[in-house]
Write an enzyme that holds these catalytic residues in place. Structure first.
Site, PDB file in Angstrom:
ATOM      1  N   MET A 325       0.829  -1.207   0.000  1.00 44.38           N
ATOM      2  CA  MET A 325       0.000   0.000   0.000  1.00 44.38           C
ATOM      3  C   MET A 325       0.862   1.254   0.000  1.00 44.38           C
ATOM      4  O   MET A 325       0.657   2.171  -0.805  1.00 44.38           O
ATOM      5  CB  MET A 325      -0.947  -0.010   1.206  1.00 44.38           C
ATOM      6  CG  MET A 325      -1.804   1.248   1.330  1.00 44.38           C
ATOM      7  SD  MET A 325      -2.880   1.572  -0.092  1.00 44.38           S
ATOM      8  CE  MET A 325      -4.208   0.402   0.212  1.00 44.38           C
ATOM      9  N   HIS A 451      -8.730   7.920   2.157  1.00 43.31           N
ATOM     10  CA  HIS A 451      -8.906   6.482   1.937  1.00 43.31           C
ATOM     11  C   HIS A 451      -8.648   6.127   0.478  1.00 43.31           C
ATOM     12  O   HIS A 451      -9.461   6.418  -0.394  1.00 43.31           O
ATOM     13  CB  HIS A 451     -10.323   6.064   2.355  1.00 43.31           C
ATOM     14  CG  HIS A 451     -10.603   4.613   2.141  1.00 43.31           C
ATOM     15  ND1 HIS A 451     -11.885   4.137   1.934  1.00 43.31           N
ATOM     16  CD2 HIS A 451      -9.783   3.524   2.097  1.00 43.31           C
ATOM     17  CE1 HIS A 451     -11.825   2.831   1.769  1.00 43.31           C
ATOM     18  NE2 HIS A 451     -10.572   2.443   1.860  1.00 43.31           N
TER      19      HIS A 451
END
Length: 715
Positions: A325, A451
């Protein structure tokens, strides 16, 4: 001045050569609307009436040529009866024909972009000269329609049916060199030489060196293909394109059918074929949904742009937590031009993050989307570190550590002491409350949620989460940074799951109920994929990770116990307890093998049935329609609640969040447009049929009021 309007002017350039210039006043781009079409008719009439005109150059007074038709007018036009739509298109085409039939040569000078009607205008000219930096294309299939201003008629006659089908069915923008290669344009020049190039062509045509009438003639005649060639070209293309587009997107195949049907006609009769097919597509629900999505996307861009005024410029970013990520976030920032620090406490995580960024950059180089020099530049913009030594000048920090509130609070509090007072802190959390995390900070006004969706480089959405104490500047700066990264940001307010996950988990809840009712999960996947989802819920759960889904479900149950808490064990519980975590460890609902490309491939594994057997509480007979409703009704109702609760500000943002974030079928337009397509009253009645399944299926009082008053989410 030969003609002067609000969108078009015609004036003399030199020795009988005139310039027809598109420059729509009060707009940043040129587009074909009623005003522009009407003025084009008048401008052509004025040129025809002026005996001194020997040639016409069509150009733009803006940075782009013409971006296409005014989509906002489509919404009204497409409500007209089919016959009126056909008549309207034929009337517009009479204007293009009048330009094409002028007794003097014409040249289109293409700068910026010429899309849709913009390119169709150029196709009506005898010659086209294009800037090296320009792009042209016919993207109408992305709106559920096909070109309606002569694109399906002129383009095949100009570049051949095979090339034209590829351009029209794909709907992509094409570079100058590719356009020149297939014959869509006659010359390509540097941007600063565009007018000179157009003048050169027009003078050669006026002098007789170029035979403009011979150049024009093929566009007026039938396609030069015999019956066997037509059958081979069109039948093969229809089969291939149908396979690519799928059954839910009819426009690409209908475009080929139109080209085929008009192949043996001259221009005017062929345009009648095009208009009839265009009108039929315009009346479909697919066109309504895709045009709605386009308008929603424009609304998102306007809202994001509104933040620019107060946003701080992000010159240096940082990401906390490397790995896949963190590496993805670092890659996206660096490749779009913002240098980024990538910090972790473990060297192996740093290497994993760097490897991820390097792999993604390498893929772009292999596909020709990035030069090796640009790859090196992007890699150099990612600076790995195990300490906070260089954080003093960071403008924004994206925290991407493990999804644990205590860990996140500790890391955020730590980094807050290492950055300047006005630096923005953003947590890449998918479910944890921003207000909860903010309690650990001294400057909560500088804190927001950011997000990202996985994989970062592919998913277009970023949810920017506003906490109770988040300042407008913090939100605006994060939105601006997301845009700079090439993402589509949507601002939402804080709640468990925010927008996308809050809506997704009721969908998974419907799936869990179906499995517990004895419905085969493979069948459920097939039904929902046929409905339009890119993957069924069982496969999606495996990709997300059963452990991730299990954790998210618990967070949502805690946040909304009245409707999302289920005391009974579910399929996710059974798989989690059996350590079947999905793709990540090779077994979930499905088992996973590695294919020839090294990608995981799902296969059915009968042993999962024994794992699921204890959570099957009944054997209920359900239809495919029931399966769809068990899953879609709770998803749609939760989207309604998010709008009513103010989690998301507009219906447009709610729908785009689902399309961009979880792959909601675009041809259905989003959850709220899906309700509109059924009818609000009809949807409420549908939900009531499943009321025994629990509160997730109970419409809100406000939705019942909308049903009673005949209201919609989109007008």
């Amino acid at each position: 001045m030969i003609y002067e309007g609000k969108a078009i002017t015609v004036k003399a350039l030199e020795s009988g050569i005139v310039e027809l210039k598109f420059d729509l006043k009060g707009e940043s781009v040129n587009k074909f609307n009623r005003l522009t079409l009407n003025e084009l008719r008048q401008a052509v009439d004025a040129i025809r009436a002026d005996a001194s005109v020997k040639g016409v150059i069509v150009r733009s007074g803006k940075d782009v040529f013409i971006v296409g038709a005014d989509i906002t007018e489509f919404v009204d036009n497409f409500k007209l009866p089919e016959a009126e739509l056909v008549a309207g298109n034929l009337e517009a085409n009479r204007i293009f024909n009048a330009f094409e039939d002028l007794e003097v040569p014409t040249v289109a000078a293409i700068n910026g972009i010429a899309l849709g009607g913009g390119l169709e205008m150029c196709l009506a000219a005898d010659y086209r000269v294009m800037s090296t930096s320009a792009r042209i294309g016919l993207p109408e299939v992305k709106l559920g329609i096909y070109p309606g201003f002569g694109g399906t008629v002129r383009l095949p006659r100009l570049i051949g049916s095979d090339n034209a089908i590829e351009w029209i069915a794909a709907g992509k923008e094409n570079r100058a060199e590719d356009a020149l290669k297939v014959g869509a344009v006659d010359a390509v020049v540097a941007p600063e030489l565009l007018l000179a190039g157009a003048l050169d062509l027009i003078k050669r045509a006026i002098s007789g060196e170029l035979d403009y009438k011979a150049k024009r003639q093929p566009k007026l005649e039938k396609l030069k293909l015999n019956a066997i060639e037509q059958m081979m070209a069109f039948e093969t293309a229809k089969g291939f394109v149908a396979g690519q587009a799928g059954p839910n997107y009819p426009a690409p195949v209908e475009a080929i059918k139109s080209i085929q049907k008009a192949a043996n006609f001259g221009r005017d009769k062929a345009l009648e074929v095009e208009a009839a097919g265009f009108a039929k597509l315009a009346k479909t629900s697919v066109a309504e949904s895709l045009i709605g999505l386009f308008l929603n996307d424009q609304e998102l861009k306007r809202k994001a742009k509104a933040h620019d005024e107060i946003a701080h410029d992000v010159k240096q970013a940082a990401v906390l937590g490397a790995g896949i990520m963190g590496g993805g976030i670092a890659y996206q920032s660096a490749v779009k031009g913002t240098p980024i620090l990538m910090k972790d406490i473990r060297e192996e995580a740093i290497q994993l993050g760097l490897n991820e960024a390097s792999k993604l950059l390498g893929n772009r180089v292999e596909k020709g989307r990035l030069t090796p020099a640009k790859m090196a530049e992007a890699l150099n913009a990612i600076r790995p570190t195990l300490s906070y030594g260089d954080f003093a000048n960071v403008d924004i920090v994206v925290e991407a550590v493990v999804e644990n509130p205590k860990v996140k609070q500790a890391v955020l509090a730590e980094v807050e002491g290492q950055v300047k007072d006005d630096a923005i802190l953003a947590s890449n959390t998918s479910t944890i409350s921003i207000n909860l995390l903010a309690k650990a900070l001294k400057r909560p006004e500088n804190f927001v949620g950011m997000h990202f969706f996985n994989p970062v480089h592919m998913m277009p959405l970023v949810e920017v989460i506003r906490g109770e104490k988040s300042s407008d500047v913090a939100v605006a700066t994060t939105v601006a940074y997301a845009k700079k990264m090439g993402k589509n940001p949507i601002v939402v307010n804080d709640c468990p799951g925010f927008l996308v996950n809050r809506v997704l988990f009721p969908y998974f809840g419907g799936f869990a109920k179906l499995v517990s009712a004895g419905v085969d999960f493979v069948r459920i996947d097939k039904v929902m994929e046929k409905f339009g989802w890119p993957m069924g819920p069982a496969y999606l759960m495996d990709v997300v990770g059963i452990d991730t889904g299990h954790h998210g479900r618990d967070v949502m149950a805690e946040g909304f116990p009245d409707r999302m808490k289920d005391e009974r064990r579910s399929a996710v519980d059974a798989l989690y307890e059996a350590n079947r975590l999905g793709q990540k460890n090779g077994k979930g609902f499905y088992a996973y093998e590695t294919d020839k490309r090294g990608k995981p491939k799902k296969v059915f594994d009968a042993t999962v049935l024994d794992v699921l057997k204890p959570i099957v509480f009944e054997q209920r007979e359900v239809t495919d329609e029931d399966i769809i409703n068990w899953m879609m009704v709770p998803l749609c109702l939760e989207t309604v609640r998010c709008l009513e609760d103010g989690i998301v500000e507009t219906a447009a943002e709610a729908d785009m969040g689902l399309v961009y974030g979880i792959g909601f079928p675009p041809f259905r337009g989003g959850a709220l447009r899906y309700i509109d397509s059924i009818g609000v009253a009809e949807f409420v009645a549908l939900a009531d049929q499943y009321a025994d399944l629990g509160p997730l299926y109970h419409p809100t009082a406000k939705l019942r009021e909308m049903a009673k008053n005949g209201q919609r989410f989109f007008n």
